[in-house]
Design a protein around this motif. Structure first.
Motif, PDB file in Angstrom:
ATOM      1  N   ARG A  13       0.827  -1.193   0.000  1.00  0.00           N
ATOM      2  CA  ARG A  13       0.000   0.000   0.000  1.00  0.00           C
ATOM      3  C   ARG A  13       0.868   1.251   0.000  1.00  0.00           C
ATOM      4  NH1 ARG A  13      -4.067   0.196   4.476  1.00  0.00           N
ATOM      5  NH2 ARG A  13      -5.174   1.526   3.029  1.00  0.00           N
ATOM      6  N   LEU A  14       0.562   2.130  -0.878  1.00  0.00           N
ATOM      7  CA  LEU A  14       1.261   3.416  -0.903  1.00  0.00           C
ATOM      8  C   LEU A  14       0.411   4.453  -0.186  1.00  0.00           C
ATOM      9  CD1 LEU A  14       2.657   3.786  -4.501  1.00  0.00           C
ATOM     10  CD2 LEU A  14       3.929   3.440  -2.372  1.00  0.00           C
ATOM     11  N   SER A  15      -0.849   4.082  -0.002  1.00  0.00           N
ATOM     12  CA  SER A  15      -1.782   5.076   0.509  1.00  0.00           C
ATOM     13  C   SER A  15      -2.314   4.653   1.859  1.00  0.00           C
ATOM     14  CB  SER A  15      -2.948   5.197  -0.468  1.00  0.00           C
ATOM     15  OG  SER A  15      -4.036   5.799   0.159  1.00  0.00           O
ATOM     16  N   ALA A  16      -2.615   5.612   2.664  1.00  0.00           N
ATOM     17  CA  ALA A  16      -3.178   5.314   3.966  1.00  0.00           C
ATOM     18  C   ALA A  16      -4.654   5.683   4.017  1.00  0.00           C
ATOM     19  CB  ALA A  16      -2.416   6.074   5.053  1.00  0.00           C
ATOM     20  N   SER A  17      -5.196   6.038   2.873  1.00  0.00           N
ATOM     21  CA  SER A  17      -6.600   6.446   2.832  1.00  0.00           C
ATOM     22  C   SER A  17      -7.490   5.330   3.348  1.00  0.00           C
ATOM     23  CB  SER A  17      -7.009   6.769   1.390  1.00  0.00           C
ATOM     24  OG  SER A  17      -8.413   6.825   1.305  1.00  0.00           O
ATOM     25  N   THR A  18      -8.440   5.687   4.156  1.00  0.00           N
ATOM     26  CA  THR A  18      -9.349   4.682   4.695  1.00  0.00           C
ATOM     27  C   THR A  18     -10.638   4.614   3.882  1.00  0.00           C
ATOM     28  OG1 THR A  18     -10.197   6.360   6.181  1.00  0.00           O
ATOM     29  CG2 THR A  18      -8.522   4.860   7.061  1.00  0.00           C
ATOM     30  N   GLU A  19     -10.727   5.443   2.833  1.00  0.00           N
ATOM     31  CA  GLU A  19     -11.966   5.450   2.048  1.00  0.00           C
ATOM     32  C   GLU A  19     -11.908   4.549   0.822  1.00  0.00           C
ATOM     33  OE1 GLU A  19     -12.521   9.945   3.207  1.00  0.00           O
ATOM     34  OE2 GLU A  19     -13.236   9.494   1.192  1.00  0.00           O
ATOM     35  N   GLN A  20     -10.737   3.977   0.607  1.00  0.00           N
ATOM     36  CA  GLN A  20     -10.553   3.157  -0.586  1.00  0.00           C
ATOM     37  C   GLN A  20     -11.588   2.059  -0.755  1.00  0.00           C
ATOM     38  OE1 GLN A  20      -6.625   1.615  -0.745  1.00  0.00           O
ATOM     39  NE2 GLN A  20      -5.760   3.568  -0.186  1.00  0.00           N
ATOM     40  N   HIS A  21     -11.912   1.390   0.317  1.00  0.00           N
ATOM     41  CA  HIS A  21     -12.780   0.228   0.200  1.00  0.00           C
ATOM     42  C   HIS A  21     -14.163   0.591  -0.327  1.00  0.00           C
ATOM     43  CE1 HIS A  21     -13.511   1.986   4.142  1.00  0.00           C
ATOM     44  NE2 HIS A  21     -14.715   1.471   4.065  1.00  0.00           N
ATOM     45  N   ALA A  22     -14.521   1.869  -0.248  1.00  0.00           N
ATOM     46  CA  ALA A  22     -15.838   2.284  -0.732  1.00  0.00           C
ATOM     47  C   ALA A  22     -15.858   2.435  -2.247  1.00  0.00           C
ATOM     48  CB  ALA A  22     -16.235   3.599  -0.084  1.00  0.00           C
ATOM     49  N   THR A  23     -14.704   2.569  -2.833  1.00  0.00           N
ATOM     50  CA  THR A  23     -14.656   2.781  -4.279  1.00  0.00           C
ATOM     51  C   THR A  23     -14.106   1.532  -4.963  1.00  0.00           C
ATOM     52  OG1 THR A  23     -12.433   3.689  -4.112  1.00  0.00           O
ATOM     53  CG2 THR A  23     -14.243   5.262  -4.019  1.00  0.00           C
ATOM     54  N   PRO A  24     -14.504   1.315  -6.212  1.00  0.00           N
ATOM     55  CA  PRO A  24     -13.988   0.152  -6.942  1.00  0.00           C
ATOM     56  C   PRO A  24     -12.467   0.200  -7.007  1.00  0.00           C
ATOM     57  CG  PRO A  24     -15.772   1.214  -8.151  1.00  0.00           C
ATOM     58  CD  PRO A  24     -15.428   2.124  -7.024  1.00  0.00           C
ATOM     59  N   ARG A  25     -11.870  -0.967  -6.878  1.00  0.00           N
ATOM     60  CA  ARG A  25     -10.409  -1.051  -6.968  1.00  0.00           C
ATOM     61  C   ARG A  25     -10.048  -1.582  -8.356  1.00  0.00           C
ATOM     62  NH1 ARG A  25     -10.440  -5.413  -2.613  1.00  0.00           N
ATOM     63  NH2 ARG A  25     -12.162  -5.865  -4.020  1.00  0.00           N
ATOM     64  N   ILE A  26      -9.396  -0.745  -9.132  1.00  0.00           N
ATOM     65  CA  ILE A  26      -9.094  -1.125 -10.513  1.00  0.00           C
ATOM     66  C   ILE A  26      -7.649  -1.592 -10.624  1.00  0.00           C
ATOM     67  CG2 ILE A  26      -9.230  -0.432 -12.935  1.00  0.00           C
ATOM     68  CD1 ILE A  26     -11.913  -0.244 -11.243  1.00  0.00           C
ATOM     69  N   ILE A  27      -7.505  -2.830 -11.046  1.00  0.00           N
ATOM     70  CA  ILE A  27      -6.185  -3.438 -11.218  1.00  0.00           C
ATOM     71  C   ILE A  27      -5.694  -3.080 -12.621  1.00  0.00           C
ATOM     72  CG2 ILE A  27      -4.919  -5.623 -11.248  1.00  0.00           C
ATOM     73  CD1 ILE A  27      -7.391  -6.794  -9.657  1.00  0.00           C
ATOM     74  N   VAL A  28      -4.533  -2.439 -12.689  1.00  0.00           N
ATOM     75  CA  VAL A  28      -4.034  -1.983 -13.992  1.00  0.00           C
ATOM     76  C   VAL A  28      -2.704  -2.661 -14.318  1.00  0.00           C
ATOM     77  CG1 VAL A  28      -3.283   0.019 -15.345  1.00  0.00           C
ATOM     78  CG2 VAL A  28      -5.198   0.237 -13.734  1.00  0.00           C
ATOM     79  N   ASP A  29      -2.636  -3.228 -15.509  1.00  0.00           N
ATOM     80  CA  ASP A  29      -1.416  -3.856 -16.013  1.00  0.00           C
ATOM     81  C   ASP A  29      -0.425  -2.737 -16.351  1.00  0.00           C
ATOM     82  OD1 ASP A  29       0.539  -5.171 -17.442  1.00  0.00           O
ATOM     83  OD2 ASP A  29      -0.802  -5.904 -19.022  1.00  0.00           O
ATOM     84  N   ALA A  30       0.559  -2.546 -15.481  1.00  0.00           N
ATOM     85  CA  ALA A  30       1.480  -1.415 -15.649  1.00  0.00           C
ATOM     86  C   ALA A  30       2.373  -1.569 -16.868  1.00  0.00           C
ATOM     87  CB  ALA A  30       2.340  -1.248 -14.394  1.00  0.00           C
ATOM     88  N   PHE A  31       2.533  -2.811 -17.339  1.00  0.00           N
ATOM     89  CA  PHE A  31       3.408  -3.055 -18.487  1.00  0.00           C
ATOM     90  C   PHE A  31       2.615  -3.363 -19.762  1.00  0.00           C
ATOM     91  CE2 PHE A  31       7.849  -2.940 -17.092  1.00  0.00           C
ATOM     92  CZ  PHE A  31       7.631  -2.648 -15.750  1.00  0.00           C
ATOM     93  N   GLY A  32       1.355  -2.962 -19.783  1.00  0.00           N
ATOM     94  CA  GLY A  32       0.545  -3.158 -20.972  1.00  0.00           C
ATOM     95  C   GLY A  32       0.594  -1.905 -21.825  1.00  0.00           C
ATOM     96  N   GLY A  33       0.832  -2.067 -23.115  1.00  0.00           N
ATOM     97  CA  GLY A  33       0.828  -0.907 -24.013  1.00  0.00           C
ATOM     98  C   GLY A  33       2.139  -0.726 -24.735  1.00  0.00           C
TER      99      GLY A  33
END
Lengths: 356, 356
Positions: A13-33
């Motif tokens: 985790r880079l973030s300490a935000s506690t609101e994350q779980h309320a929003t969709p978590r989008i998994i992104v292929d960092a090496f795609g493209g």
């Protein structure tokens, strides 16, 4: 979703935000493209600044180095999952997916399957993304073939092409399912009630078409969909339907040609403006208007294309995606998660009535 | 050509010109097209003023009444052949061709076969024109399926699509012949040495394609043609090949989509210009440049599409052809006659090596 999902093993985790779980978590292929991780990370940072939760998958050191370019990244809802391998744009799709288990897109799919995130977005080798999704997530119950549903922007509105390239050869059963899934996608994602479904053909009359279209037309005509009949290229571009159904070969040619011809047209306009001095002056005045007009047809504004028919929200981005296209893709994926798209897709497949 | 050919029975001469026999005589279906005989006659008058010899086929009274609108028509190299019937745009192609023996396009084909003229141009029901040509003229020796070769104009140059719509379903043998005939057409008609032949596909790699493309690719790769491999929609629009080979379903979709998307783009530019007052002023300055740019993509500038593989020069015009498209069609047909296209096409078919 429980917050604990975000602190499972392997997710840094880079973030300490506690609101994350309320929003969709989008998994992104960092090496795609085509352009490597830099534009992907840039796009994800932009999406995260809008409040989207992003899980970047790829070589952790490289991804972190990219993230370090943005001083605010540590305070954004961005996480990293390490993945040691990469599937290249020229790799053989199915072979590479099987051979490189640790490739970023495979790891991304497994993270989705394991519930670490809610959707995957990849602008990588599209054949490989499809193979990886099928291999890891599997199909929805009763789906013969998953399909790519790509948006073509128009003067007013847009049209969704299914299949835009997942299946080069199809049968009528496939096309019937594409029609139902495409219609449901447009209804749920674009808020169109009873989307108009067209069948791409070489003539509008029911008697026109190749063998596949001739076999499919009467079945669509009898279906519960809002079938508007065969649709030709001109009417497709003029927005006469919301969903355009075809085999993946035709759809892919259509999608890329639409892009090619719009590039050609704007190049013609640009060349015209440069041809005379007083045109250049007028062109300078018009520039903001023309840029806005060009944006209407710019794929980068429209996010990724969903792979419909798989057990999970998977969006495929254009290989040449820059940061703006990546952040659009994250946004679209988040909308799909919020719209609870997968159960709707399952209903659409059942409604298609195609026997397994 | 002997002058006597022009005074055979049934051909009513409006002109006393003695130079007609030196120029190709283009037989034009006066009742072909969405807009009836008026624009056809107007286009033919324009072509005749340039020196082309035109033989109009259709209801003689109606054609003469149209011709009477042009005071100089009596001094132009225009003739009329009476034809009592018409095949409509919505008629079933093959049925209508058989049932209406006296239809203008059938009479036109017979006039070509009988040597009264050197080429036929019709902007009528394209399926019916093809059926009529096949029925009356027959195929060149060894041709499996005649094909429509349509020109798509580009920023620089143009690309010829074969088949643009004559055969919805094709096999690899058909595509090989289309490639040879298309290449010969571009070489002879557009003066391109060793035209670049591309195979329309959903990916540039030889491994990409539907079953038809996968079967065709290796044979084109081994052919004597200048085969540049698979071509995608973007590269097609960017002019990466001179001849683009595909089945007639794909070709027809491509042709109409290219037209639809270019219309869409210019509509976007128009809408942008109208959106603000100062854009309107700049747009007025730019107007001639933009009109010129639009003309590059205007089918009306490019004449008819040849039906390659039949025993005779047959050109099919766009159903919505106005006068300018008709005169372009007459001009193109005349070039084909002068280029002695048919023997070249026969050589191309033999060179294709496809067994009958």
């Amino acid at each position: 979703m429980p917050t604990v999902a975000l602190v499972r093993d392997g997710v840094t985790r880079l973030s300490a935000s506690t609101e994350q779980h309320a929003t969709p978590r989008i998994i992104v292929d960092a090496f795609g493209g085509d352009h490597g991780p830099a534009p992907v990370v840039e796009g994800c940072v932009a999406a995260a600044r809008e409040g989207h939760t992003v899980i970047l998958v790829g070589h952790e050191d490289v991804v972190r180095a990219e993230l370090a370019k943005y001083p605010d990244a540590t305070s954004l809802p961005i996480e990293v999952i390490d993945a040691t391998d990469v599937i290249g744009m020229d790799d053989h799709a199915a072979q590479a997916v099987r051979a490189k288990r640790g490739a970023s897109m495979n790891v991304a799919m497994r993270a989705l399957k394991d519930g670490r995130g809610d959707a995957v977005f990849s602008a990588g080798n599209s054949g490989a993304v499809m193979a990886s999704a099928l291999f890891t997530l599997g199909r929805l119950e009763g789906v013969r073939r998953p399909a790519l549903a790509a948006v073509i922007p128009l003067l007013t509105g847009r049209v969704v092409i299914v299949d835009a390239g997942a299946n080069a050869d199809c049968d009528a059963d496939n096309l019937i399912q594409f029609a139902y899934m495409g219609s449901m996608y447009v209804e749920r994602m674009l808020g169109v009630a009873r989307p108009r479904v067209g069948l791409i053909s070489n003539g509008e009359e029911p008697s026109k078409g190749n063998a596949l279209v001739l076999a499919t037309h009467p079945r669509l005509a009898e279906s519960t969909l809002n079938f508007v009949g065969n649709i030709e290229g001109r009417e497709l571009a003029a927005g006469h339907c919301d969903v355009a159904v075809c085999d993946g070969f035709t759809g892919n040619v259509v999608l890329k040609l639409a892009e090619g011809v719009s590039t050609l047209c704007f190049n013609l306009v640009r060349t015209a403006i440069r041809s005379r001095f007083h045109y250049k002056l007028a062109g300078a005045v018009l520039r903001p208007g023309l840029v806005k007009a060009g944006k209407v047809l710019d794929y980068a504004e429209y996010g990724g294309a969903p792979l419909v028919g798989v057990q999970g929200n998977v969006f495929i981005g254009h290989g040449s995606s820059k940061a703006r296209a990546i952040s659009s893709g994250v946004r679209t994926a988040a909308v799909a998660v919020k719209a609870n798209l997968i159960p709707s897709m399952q209903s659409a497949v059942i409604a298609s009535g195609v026997e397994r």
